[in-house]
Design a protein around this motif. Structure first.
Motif, PDB file in Angstrom:
ATOM      1  N   GLY A  18     -36.624  -8.945   4.234  1.00 53.89           N
ATOM      2  CA  GLY A  18     -37.795  -8.090   4.363  1.00 53.89           C
ATOM      3  C   GLY A  18     -37.524  -6.610   4.212  1.00 53.89           C
ATOM      4  N   THR A  19     -36.297  -6.218   3.984  1.00 52.95           N
ATOM      5  CA  THR A  19     -35.968  -4.809   3.823  1.00 52.95           C
ATOM      6  C   THR A  19     -35.076  -4.621   2.610  1.00 52.95           C
ATOM      7  N   ALA A  20     -35.078  -3.408   2.073  1.00 53.29           N
ATOM      8  CA  ALA A  20     -34.218  -3.121   0.930  1.00 53.29           C
ATOM      9  C   ALA A  20     -32.754  -3.144   1.361  1.00 53.29           C
ATOM     10  N   PHE A  21     -31.899  -3.611   0.464  1.00 52.38           N
ATOM     11  CA  PHE A  21     -30.483  -3.749   0.794  1.00 52.38           C
ATOM     12  C   PHE A  21     -29.663  -3.405  -0.451  1.00 52.38           C
ATOM     13  N   PRO A  22     -28.504  -2.738  -0.280  1.00 57.64           N
ATOM     14  CA  PRO A  22     -27.675  -2.420  -1.451  1.00 57.64           C
ATOM     15  C   PRO A  22     -26.978  -3.657  -1.989  1.00 57.64           C
ATOM     16  N   ALA A  23     -26.837  -3.728  -3.298  1.00 55.51           N
ATOM     17  CA  ALA A  23     -26.205  -4.889  -3.922  1.00 55.51           C
ATOM     18  C   ALA A  23     -25.235  -4.421  -4.997  1.00 55.51           C
ATOM     19  N   ASN A  24     -23.949  -4.543  -4.724  1.00 51.03           N
ATOM     20  CA  ASN A  24     -22.944  -4.265  -5.738  1.00 51.03           C
ATOM     21  C   ASN A  24     -22.856  -5.442  -6.705  1.00 51.03           C
ATOM     22  N   ASP A  25     -22.773  -5.137  -7.966  1.00 47.26           N
ATOM     23  CA  ASP A  25     -22.742  -6.177  -9.003  1.00 47.26           C
ATOM     24  C   ASP A  25     -21.811  -5.688 -10.100  1.00 47.26           C
ATOM     25  N   THR A  26     -20.707  -6.386 -10.299  1.00 48.96           N
ATOM     26  CA  THR A  26     -19.696  -5.928 -11.254  1.00 48.96           C
ATOM     27  C   THR A  26     -20.185  -5.964 -12.703  1.00 48.96           C
ATOM     28  N   GLU A  27     -21.273  -6.714 -12.977  1.00 51.07           N
ATOM     29  CA  GLU A  27     -21.772  -6.795 -14.354  1.00 51.07           C
ATOM     30  C   GLU A  27     -23.101  -6.077 -14.541  1.00 51.07           C
ATOM     31  N   ARG A  28     -23.570  -5.379 -13.516  1.00 51.77           N
ATOM     32  CA  ARG A  28     -24.898  -4.752 -13.584  1.00 51.77           C
ATOM     33  C   ARG A  28     -25.015  -3.818 -14.799  1.00 51.77           C
ATOM     34  N   ILE A  29     -24.076  -2.926 -14.962  1.00 55.23           N
ATOM     35  CA  ILE A  29     -24.150  -1.957 -16.057  1.00 55.23           C
ATOM     36  C   ILE A  29     -23.623  -2.561 -17.352  1.00 55.23           C
ATOM     37  N   LEU A  30     -22.617  -3.405 -17.247  1.00 54.15           N
ATOM     38  CA  LEU A  30     -22.088  -4.080 -18.435  1.00 54.15           C
ATOM     39  C   LEU A  30     -23.196  -4.803 -19.193  1.00 54.15           C
ATOM     40  N   LYS A  31     -24.112  -5.451 -18.475  1.00 60.50           N
ATOM     41  CA  LYS A  31     -25.184  -6.215 -19.117  1.00 60.50           C
ATOM     42  C   LYS A  31     -26.205  -5.325 -19.817  1.00 60.50           C
ATOM     43  N   LEU A  32     -26.166  -4.029 -19.547  1.00 59.83           N
ATOM     44  CA  LEU A  32     -27.113  -3.111 -20.181  1.00 59.83           C
ATOM     45  C   LEU A  32     -26.511  -2.357 -21.358  1.00 59.83           C
ATOM     46  N   THR A  33     -25.223  -2.502 -21.591  1.00 64.04           N
ATOM     47  CA  THR A  33     -24.552  -1.642 -22.572  1.00 64.04           C
ATOM     48  C   THR A  33     -25.070  -1.817 -23.993  1.00 64.04           C
ATOM     49  N   ALA A  34     -25.571  -2.997 -24.354  1.00 66.60           N
ATOM     50  CA  ALA A  34     -26.123  -3.167 -25.700  1.00 66.60           C
ATOM     51  C   ALA A  34     -27.375  -2.320 -25.889  1.00 66.60           C
ATOM     52  N   LEU A  35     -28.099  -2.027 -24.792  1.00 68.62           N
ATOM     53  CA  LEU A  35     -29.236  -1.105 -24.890  1.00 68.62           C
ATOM     54  C   LEU A  35     -28.741   0.303 -25.208  1.00 68.62           C
ATOM     55  N   PHE A  36     -27.690   0.737 -24.529  1.00 70.36           N
ATOM     56  CA  PHE A  36     -27.144   2.071 -24.757  1.00 70.36           C
ATOM     57  C   PHE A  36     -26.656   2.214 -26.196  1.00 70.36           C
ATOM     58  N   GLU A  37     -26.092   1.144 -26.721  1.00 71.37           N
ATOM     59  CA  GLU A  37     -25.530   1.164 -28.067  1.00 71.37           C
ATOM     60  C   GLU A  37     -26.609   1.080 -29.141  1.00 71.37           C
ATOM     61  N   SER A  38     -27.718   0.386 -28.830  1.00 74.17           N
ATOM     62  CA  SER A  38     -28.707   0.078 -29.857  1.00 74.17           C
ATOM     63  C   SER A  38     -29.778   1.144 -30.032  1.00 74.17           C
ATOM     64  N   TYR A  39     -30.057   1.915 -28.990  1.00 77.95           N
ATOM     65  CA  TYR A  39     -31.202   2.826 -29.026  1.00 77.95           C
ATOM     66  C   TYR A  39     -30.744   4.271 -28.818  1.00 77.95           C
ATOM     67  N   ARG A  40     -31.335   5.176 -29.575  1.00 80.06           N
ATOM     68  CA  ARG A  40     -30.902   6.570 -29.577  1.00 80.06           C
ATOM     69  C   ARG A  40     -31.590   7.422 -28.519  1.00 80.06           C
ATOM     70  N   CYS A  41     -32.311   6.810 -27.616  1.00 82.79           N
ATOM     71  CA  CYS A  41     -32.873   7.577 -26.502  1.00 82.79           C
ATOM     72  C   CYS A  41     -31.764   7.928 -25.514  1.00 82.79           C
ATOM     73  N   GLU A  42     -32.023   8.944 -24.696  1.00 77.63           N
ATOM     74  CA  GLU A  42     -31.090   9.298 -23.633  1.00 77.63           C
ATOM     75  C   GLU A  42     -31.329   8.384 -22.432  1.00 77.63           C
ATOM     76  N   PHE A  43     -30.246   8.009 -21.766  1.00 76.44           N
ATOM     77  CA  PHE A  43     -30.327   7.200 -20.542  1.00 76.44           C
ATOM     78  C   PHE A  43     -29.724   7.992 -19.382  1.00 76.44           C
ATOM     79  N   GLU A  44     -30.302   7.825 -18.211  1.00 76.33           N
ATOM     80  CA  GLU A  44     -29.726   8.390 -16.996  1.00 76.33           C
ATOM     81  C   GLU A  44     -29.619   7.269 -15.968  1.00 76.33           C
ATOM     82  N   LEU A  45     -28.411   7.054 -15.453  1.00 73.04           N
ATOM     83  CA  LEU A  45     -28.149   5.978 -14.505  1.00 73.04           C
ATOM     84  C   LEU A  45     -28.071   6.555 -13.096  1.00 73.04           C
ATOM     85  N   VAL A  46     -28.947   6.070 -12.234  1.00 76.15           N
ATOM     86  CA  VAL A  46     -28.996   6.518 -10.836  1.00 76.15           C
ATOM     87  C   VAL A  46     -28.722   5.300  -9.966  1.00 76.15           C
ATOM     88  N   LEU A  47     -27.694   5.388  -9.131  1.00 77.03           N
ATOM     89  CA  LEU A  47     -27.169   4.190  -8.471  1.00 77.03           C
ATOM     90  C   LEU A  47     -27.323   4.238  -6.958  1.00 77.03           C
TER      91      LEU A  47
END
Length: 404
Positions: A259-288
């Motif tokens: 019922g409450t927000a909780f932090p979740a470390n995930d070793t593949e969280r950003i890895l799974k997004l890297t094809a977006l960073f590679e494919s699109y020329r928009c700027e990304f900002e990652l806030v963790l």
């Protein structure tokens, strides 16, 4: 150099750091009520309230009569005196109101002073000026007109309120492929409208996802929620690139496990997004919000020129994680690839207090790097200016005489 000379140089360096301009890149400030209206709005700010509860403060303390609430607050305040948010709250009371919280009389004095300050014309701007906070980001259009301030907030619209329903619509559709195309059209219209309004970008949180952006899936009746989410992210990033918009991704908080927000470390969280960073020329900002992904974000910004690392969010706002993250960034990234301030504040007083803390941490960290010979003072001050202010001004497309 003598100890006296070193102490003097350190004091001068700290003073220069404290005077640098600041861009608070994520807040919950509301433009027509920027300052706290009473003492309890400051004392019951979410982050401090959680620590007070851990120190024995009762649930629903705001419903207690003041003759019971004040002693309960004092007991919890004393028991949390080592915590970070206690330090910030204590600094707010001391620096903004001239009150040292120690007994019931001091609490009542603080109540009077907060109430009087809230009625002062220009209090919010004065508070921001004391920490040289120049600009703020909000995520809701109705919050952006900052009354009594020199500048309105920078609006970066939050789209997670529509991203989840889009996924729901496609999952529940009798024709998921057709609905997916319809949603894609809505995304184009939405982001095109943001571009026409002159907004710098969009912001969204993301839940934990099993799918990866490098494995493309055709949407159909058998598509799962995670695959649909990932394909929608491809559509969003493509539309952002076409419209010249920044994509802010807020990662690391889970809300579906309890019922409450909780932090979740995930070793593949950003890895799974890297094809977006590679494919699109928009700027990304990652806030963790998760400690163990701080290095992953720096690695992404090191590998992809269009990826930047944002401030410390939620459970990442700790002195220990700040120090580690500043070290990661200093040694791997040009300073213009990072912003380090996310106050998450709901009142100007907490923006002031949390940025006071960040400046103190940055001053200590950078001075240690100077003393150990890794950087000189000029580089340290340049780094702090980029981290606090200048990089965000450029990233969000805002022109200022302070930019270099």
């Amino acid at each position: 150099m003598s100890l006296h000379d070193r102490s003097g140089k350190q004091a001068a360096f700290f003073e220069r750091i404290m005077g640098l301009p600041v861009f608070d890149t994520h807040t919950h400030l509301i433009g027509d009520r920027l300052g706290a209206r009473d003492f309890w709005e400051i004392a019951h700010y979410f982050w401090f309230y959680r620590e007070l509860q851990a120190g024995g403060y009762p649930d629903e303390a705001d419903k207690l009569p003041e003759e019971e609430r004040i002693p309960a607050f004092l007991k919890a305040y004393r028991s949390t005196r080592s915590t970070l948010m206690n330090w910030v709250f204590t600094s707010i009371m001391r620096e903004l109101y001239g009150v040292t919280i120690k007994d019931e009389h001091s609490v009542r004095e603080a109540m009077v002073r907060v109430r009087h300050a809230s009625a002062e014309e220009g209090w919010a701007q004065q508070t921001a000026d004391r920490m040289n906070i120049r600009r703020f980001v909000v995520n809701h259009p109705e919050h952006a007109a900052f009354q009594g301030m020199r500048d309105d907030a920078v609006l970066i619209p939050r789209i997670d309120g529509v991203l989840g329903p889009w996924v729901d619509r496609i999952v529940q559709s009798n024709d998921p492929a057709r609905t997916f195309l319809d949603v894609g059209g809505e995304i184009d219209l939405l982001l095109g409208g943001f571009r026409e309004a002159g907004l710098p970008g969009i912001m969204t949180t993301l839940p934990r996802y099993e799918s990866s952006s490098h494995i493309r899936k055709e949407i159909g009746p058998a598509s799962g929620r995670d695959d649909i989410l990932m394909e929608l992210l491809h559509v969003l990033c493509g539309a952002a690139a076409r419209n010249g918009l920044l994509v802010q991704l807020f990662l690391g908080v889970e809300r579906s496990w309890c019922g409450t927000a909780f932090p979740a470390n995930d070793t593949e969280r950003i890895l799974k997004l890297t094809a977006l960073f590679e494919s699109y020329r928009c700027e990304f900002e990652l806030v963790l919000a998760s400690e163990l992904n701080n290095l992953d974000a720096v690695q992404a910004a090191w590998n992809f020129p269009n990826v930047h690392v944002g401030g410390m969010w939620w459970f990442n706002f700790r002195a220990s994680t700040y120090r580690d993250s500043m070290q990661f960034r200093l040694e791997a990234l040009p300073a213009n690839k990072s912003s380090i301030i996310v106050s998450d504040a709901r009142s100007m007083e907490w923006s002031y207090g949390k940025i006071l803390l960040v400046k103190k941490l940055a001053a200590e960290f950078l001075w240690e790097r100077v003393l150990s010979g890794w950087i000189d003072e000029e580089t340290a001050l340049h780094t702090a200016n980029e981290w606090f202010y200048a990089s965000a001004m450029r990233r969000y497309g805002i022109r200022s005489e302070d930019q270099t």
